[in-house]
Design an enzyme around this catalytic site. Structure first.
Site, short mmCIF file in Angstrom:
data_model
loop_
_atom_site.label_atom_id
_atom_site.label_comp_id
_atom_site.label_asym_id
_atom_site.label_seq_id
_atom_site.Cartn_x
_atom_site.Cartn_y
_atom_site.Cartn_z
N GLU A 236 0.82 -1.21 0.00
CA GLU A 236 0.00 0.00 0.00
C GLU A 236 0.86 1.26 0.00
O GLU A 236 2.03 1.23 0.35
CB GLU A 236 -0.93 0.00 1.21
CG GLU A 236 -1.97 -1.09 1.16
CD GLU A 236 -2.89 -1.10 2.36
OE1 GLU A 236 -3.86 -1.87 2.32
OE2 GLU A 236 -2.66 -0.36 3.34
N CYS B 24 -8.92 -8.46 -7.98
CA CYS B 24 -9.67 -7.29 -8.46
C CYS B 24 -9.60 -7.26 -9.99
O CYS B 24 -8.88 -8.05 -10.62
CB CYS B 24 -9.09 -6.01 -7.87
SG CYS B 24 -7.46 -5.55 -8.51
N GLU C 92 -1.14 -9.86 -6.34
CA GLU C 92 -1.08 -10.58 -7.61
C GLU C 92 -0.21 -9.83 -8.62
O GLU C 92 0.59 -10.44 -9.34
CB GLU C 92 -2.48 -10.76 -8.20
CG GLU C 92 -3.44 -11.50 -7.29
CD GLU C 92 -4.26 -10.55 -6.41
OE1 GLU C 92 -3.69 -9.69 -5.72
OE2 GLU C 92 -5.50 -10.68 -6.43
#
Length: 145
Positions: free
Chosen positions: A48, A90, A59
């Protein structure tokens, strides 16, 4: 190694990678693991950023790592683990997986799991991202070596 045992080992590698997540903003650690055609397992974790939009999913991190090793064409399967329930990639990660699959020239199995427990779901990239746009749509069909 049997397919189920191999999938469980890949999920466990993804769970182990969760410990390396940099997730101070969401507190949501995710790990990913890729199995290459020679059986080597490469791992990654989410990373992050304070601006949030610059954060990287596990991923994407693991596939970029595999690419930096010159092994993107050797991806055989990927596992992603995190959260209380089986999580799935996502949309951005699905697109990155589609690119890897087309470069590899073979279907890539995607195993989704929670941070713990026995539940695991297996998907194909095409199931996760139907009607995807990728290298072949741009005339790029040669496997990356």
């Amino acid at each position: 190694m049997r397919k189920e045992a191999s999938a469980k080992a890949l999920v466990e590698a993804a769970r182990t990678a969760m410990a390396h997540a940099h997730a101070p903003y969401s507190g949501f650690a995710v790990g990913a693991a890729v199995r290459l055609t020679d059986g080597q397992i490469v791992t990654g974790a989410n990373f992050e950023n304070a601006s949030h939009g610059l954060s990287l999913c596990a991923e994407t991190v693991v596939l970029a790592t595999v690419n930096s090793l010159g092994r993107l064409a050797d991806v055989e399967a990927i596992a992603v683990a995190g959260g209380k329930d089986c999580i799935s990639p996502c949309g951005r990660c699905r697109q990155v997986m589609h690119e890897a699959e087309q470069i590899a020239g073979r279907p890539i199995a995607v195993y989704c799991a929670a941070a713990s427990g026995d539940a695991m779901m297996e998907h194909g990239v095409a199931t996760l991202l139907p009607h995807a746009f990728g290298p072949a749509d741009l005339g790029v069909t040669k496997k990356k070596s």
